[in-house]
Design a protein around this motif. Structure first.
Motif, PDB file in Angstrom:
ATOM      1  N   PHE A 214       0.840  -1.200   0.000  1.00  0.00           N
ATOM      2  CA  PHE A 214       0.000   0.000   0.000  1.00  0.00           C
ATOM      3  C   PHE A 214       0.878   1.254   0.000  1.00  0.00           C
ATOM      4  CE2 PHE A 214      -2.068   3.458   2.223  1.00  0.00           C
ATOM      5  CZ  PHE A 214      -3.324   3.508   1.644  1.00  0.00           C
ATOM      6  N   HIS A 215       1.874   1.279   0.870  1.00  0.00           N
ATOM      7  CA  HIS A 215       2.765   2.441   0.953  1.00  0.00           C
ATOM      8  C   HIS A 215       3.488   2.646  -0.376  1.00  0.00           C
ATOM      9  CE1 HIS A 215       5.416   5.377   2.784  1.00  0.00           C
ATOM     10  NE2 HIS A 215       6.468   4.682   2.402  1.00  0.00           N
TER      11      HIS A 215
ATOM     12  N   ARG B  87       1.029   4.140  -2.926  1.00  0.00           N
ATOM     13  CA  ARG B  87       0.682   5.539  -2.722  1.00  0.00           C
ATOM     14  C   ARG B  87       1.837   6.477  -3.098  1.00  0.00           C
ATOM     15  NH1 ARG B  87      -4.013   5.282  -3.710  1.00  0.00           N
ATOM     16  NH2 ARG B  87      -4.222   7.464  -3.072  1.00  0.00           N
TER      17      ARG B  87
ATOM     18  N   LYS C 225       4.968   9.694  -7.343  1.00  0.00           N
ATOM     19  CA  LYS C 225       4.923  10.944  -6.577  1.00  0.00           C
ATOM     20  C   LYS C 225       6.340  11.458  -6.337  1.00  0.00           C
ATOM     21  CE  LYS C 225       0.442  10.417  -5.886  1.00  0.00           C
ATOM     22  NZ  LYS C 225      -0.056   9.929  -4.605  1.00  0.00           N
TER      23      LYS C 225
ATOM     24  N   TYR D 239      -0.980   7.591   7.028  1.00  0.00           N
ATOM     25  CA  TYR D 239      -2.227   7.753   6.282  1.00  0.00           C
ATOM     26  C   TYR D 239      -3.489   7.738   7.145  1.00  0.00           C
ATOM     27  CZ  TYR D 239       1.023   6.456   2.570  1.00  0.00           C
ATOM     28  OH  TYR D 239       2.103   6.404   1.727  1.00  0.00           O
TER      29      TYR D 239
ATOM     30  N   ALA E 188       0.709  12.289   5.386  1.00  0.00           N
ATOM     31  CA  ALA E 188       0.644  12.162   3.924  1.00  0.00           C
ATOM     32  C   ALA E 188      -0.081  13.342   3.294  1.00  0.00           C
ATOM     33  CB  ALA E 188      -0.050  10.851   3.548  1.00  0.00           C
TER      34      ALA E 188
ATOM     35  N   ILE F 141       0.799  14.080  -0.642  1.00  0.00           N
ATOM     36  CA  ILE F 141       0.602  12.783  -1.290  1.00  0.00           C
ATOM     37  C   ILE F 141      -0.871  12.406  -1.335  1.00  0.00           C
ATOM     38  CG2 ILE F 141       1.087  10.304  -1.067  1.00  0.00           C
ATOM     39  CD1 ILE F 141       3.802  11.048   0.039  1.00  0.00           C
ATOM     40  N   GLU F 142      -1.608  12.751  -0.298  1.00  0.00           N
ATOM     41  CA  GLU F 142      -3.032  12.441  -0.213  1.00  0.00           C
ATOM     42  C   GLU F 142      -3.844  13.728  -0.051  1.00  0.00           C
ATOM     43  OE1 GLU F 142      -4.123   9.532  -0.723  1.00  0.00           O
ATOM     44  OE2 GLU F 142      -2.392   8.251  -0.403  1.00  0.00           O
TER      45      GLU F 142
ATOM     46  N   TRP G  48      -7.228   8.428   5.295  1.00  0.00           N
ATOM     47  CA  TRP G  48      -7.697   7.075   5.033  1.00  0.00           C
ATOM     48  C   TRP G  48      -8.350   6.508   6.291  1.00  0.00           C
ATOM     49  CZ3 TRP G  48      -7.388   3.739   0.732  1.00  0.00           C
ATOM     50  CH2 TRP G  48      -6.788   4.293  -0.393  1.00  0.00           C
TER      51      TRP G  48
ATOM     52  N   PRO H 133      -3.531  -1.848  -6.894  1.00  0.00           N
ATOM     53  CA  PRO H 133      -3.592  -0.455  -6.453  1.00  0.00           C
ATOM     54  C   PRO H 133      -4.607   0.383  -7.231  1.00  0.00           C
ATOM     55  CG  PRO H 133      -1.565  -0.899  -7.681  1.00  0.00           C
ATOM     56  CD  PRO H 133      -2.205  -2.217  -7.399  1.00  0.00           C
TER      57      PRO H 133
ATOM     58  N   ARG I  85      -9.514   3.169  -3.081  1.00  0.00           N
ATOM     59  CA  ARG I  85     -10.467   4.257  -3.025  1.00  0.00           C
ATOM     60  C   ARG I  85     -11.733   3.970  -3.819  1.00  0.00           C
ATOM     61  NH1 ARG I  85      -9.967   7.593   1.244  1.00  0.00           N
ATOM     62  NH2 ARG I  85      -7.990   8.704   1.303  1.00  0.00           N
TER      63      ARG I  85
END
Length: 337
Positions: free
Chosen positions: A109-110, A113, A117, A294, A308, A313-314, A318, A331, A335
């Motif tokens: 997940f990390h 994300r 970026k 997150y 984040a 980044i976000e 979350w 991925p 969302r």
């Protein structure tokens, strides 16, 4: 909107590659025995194998899909495996198996994300020390790299350290036994720190200046030169013996490691809950990284943004529901509601 599979979930199928042509059709439904949920089935017209919506979810093949959220909460709240098992009415092995799945999920997940970026800022690194099975004979180092202002954890690793010195005759005998079985224990600190800086290099904003703050460990300057060969690095250092208060140059990483020791039962300095195996420590740490970056707000006084979000980044926080809904192997589904 009805769920549409993004690609074939079978890795050996040519339609499993993101962006590849993926013909499919629906193939009935079934009722999931553990929770009574109706699940849609599909047929991949490339490999002619069937799968379902469940194939893309985090709780795929879990008989008790209600456990992963409370287990996640216990893992980042300084609760040991045994105590979590007592509180949830399950066995310790069940908690360990959920840790394995959560750790791998959070690692992927990390990475997902951060993919594509670019980040900038002032970065700090320090190494926390713990051990596996034996405090004197099997110490472990865990370098942690953060962005100073947001406290975003960029990367972490774990690596073995050599046995301590000044051992008693009994410990020397046990050390020889370990070396006969596992070989001589060598330091992996340099390699672990290098991986942290390589992870930073992969996502560093090319237009931003690079400032790294650490203590005065002798290996750090050489590692920075090896990793950032074509980039100017401002390396600021301070003595590890300097008082660790708010005026310390690396106060942010010191505070992060203090929070880590308070949140992970394995990292408490005097505890029975030390990591029996280093691989479990790494899995546990990735759960904490995702929670800290997150899910948790940056601080109790700043409850409007996570690290984040502060780093860009976000755009929103979350929740555990979103975080543990779809498998991080896909991925493109994160969302998706």
């Amino acid at each position: 909107m009805p769920f549409q599979p993004p690609r074939c979930p079978f890795d050996d199928c040519s339609a499993s590659v993101p962006g590849a042509r993926f013909p499919w059709r629906r193939r009935g439904t079934f009722v999931r025995a553990c929770d009574g949920r109706v699940v849609q089935r599909f047929l991949c017209l490339t490999c002619l194998r069937s799968f379902s919506t469940q194939s893309f979810r985090f709780d795929y093949r879990l008989r008790n899909p209600f456990l992963h959220k409370p287990v996640f909460g216990h893992l980042v709240s300084k609760v040991t495996h045994r105590q979590a098992a007592r509180l949830l009415g399950v066995t310790r092995k069940t908690v360990e198996l959920r840790l394995r799945r959560l750790g791998e999920h959070c690692r992927l997940f990390h990475a997902a994300r951060l993919a594509g970026k670019h980040i900038g800022g002032v970065f700090q690194l320090d190494e926390a020390e713990t051990f596996e099975t034996d405090r004197r004979l099997k110490p472990v180092t865990m370098p942690v790299l953060i962005e100073r202002k947001t406290r975003f954890i960029v990367h972490t690793e774990s690596a073995p350290l050599p046995a301590r010195g000044n051992l008693s005759p009994a410990l020397e005998a046990r050390k020889r036994e370990y070396e006969a079985l596992e070989g001589q224990r060598k330091s992996g600190s340099r390699a672990a720190v290098k991986k942290c800086f390589e992870a930073l290099a992969a996502h560093l904003d090319p237009a931003a200046p690079l400032v790294v703050q650490t203590d005065r460990k002798a290996t750090y300057p050489g590692i920075l030169r090896d990793v950032f060969t074509a980039r100017a690095v401002v390396h600021e250092t301070t003595s590890s013996r300097t008082k660790r208060d708010g005026k310390n140059l690396i106060c942010a990483i010191n505070h992060t490691l203090a929070m880590l020791r308070d949140g992970l039962s394995r990292m408490v300095r005097r505890t029975w809950a030390h990591a029996k195996w280093r691989v479990r420590l790494a899995q546990h740490m990735w759960v904490y990284v995702v929670y800290r970056n997150y899910v948790r707000y940056r601080s109790n006084k700043e409850k409007r943004a996570t690290p984040a979000m502060r780093l860009g980044i976000e755009v929103e926080r979350w929740t555990l529901r979103d975080l543990l809904r779809w498998s991080a192997r896909f991925p493109e589904l994160l969302r998706v509601q």
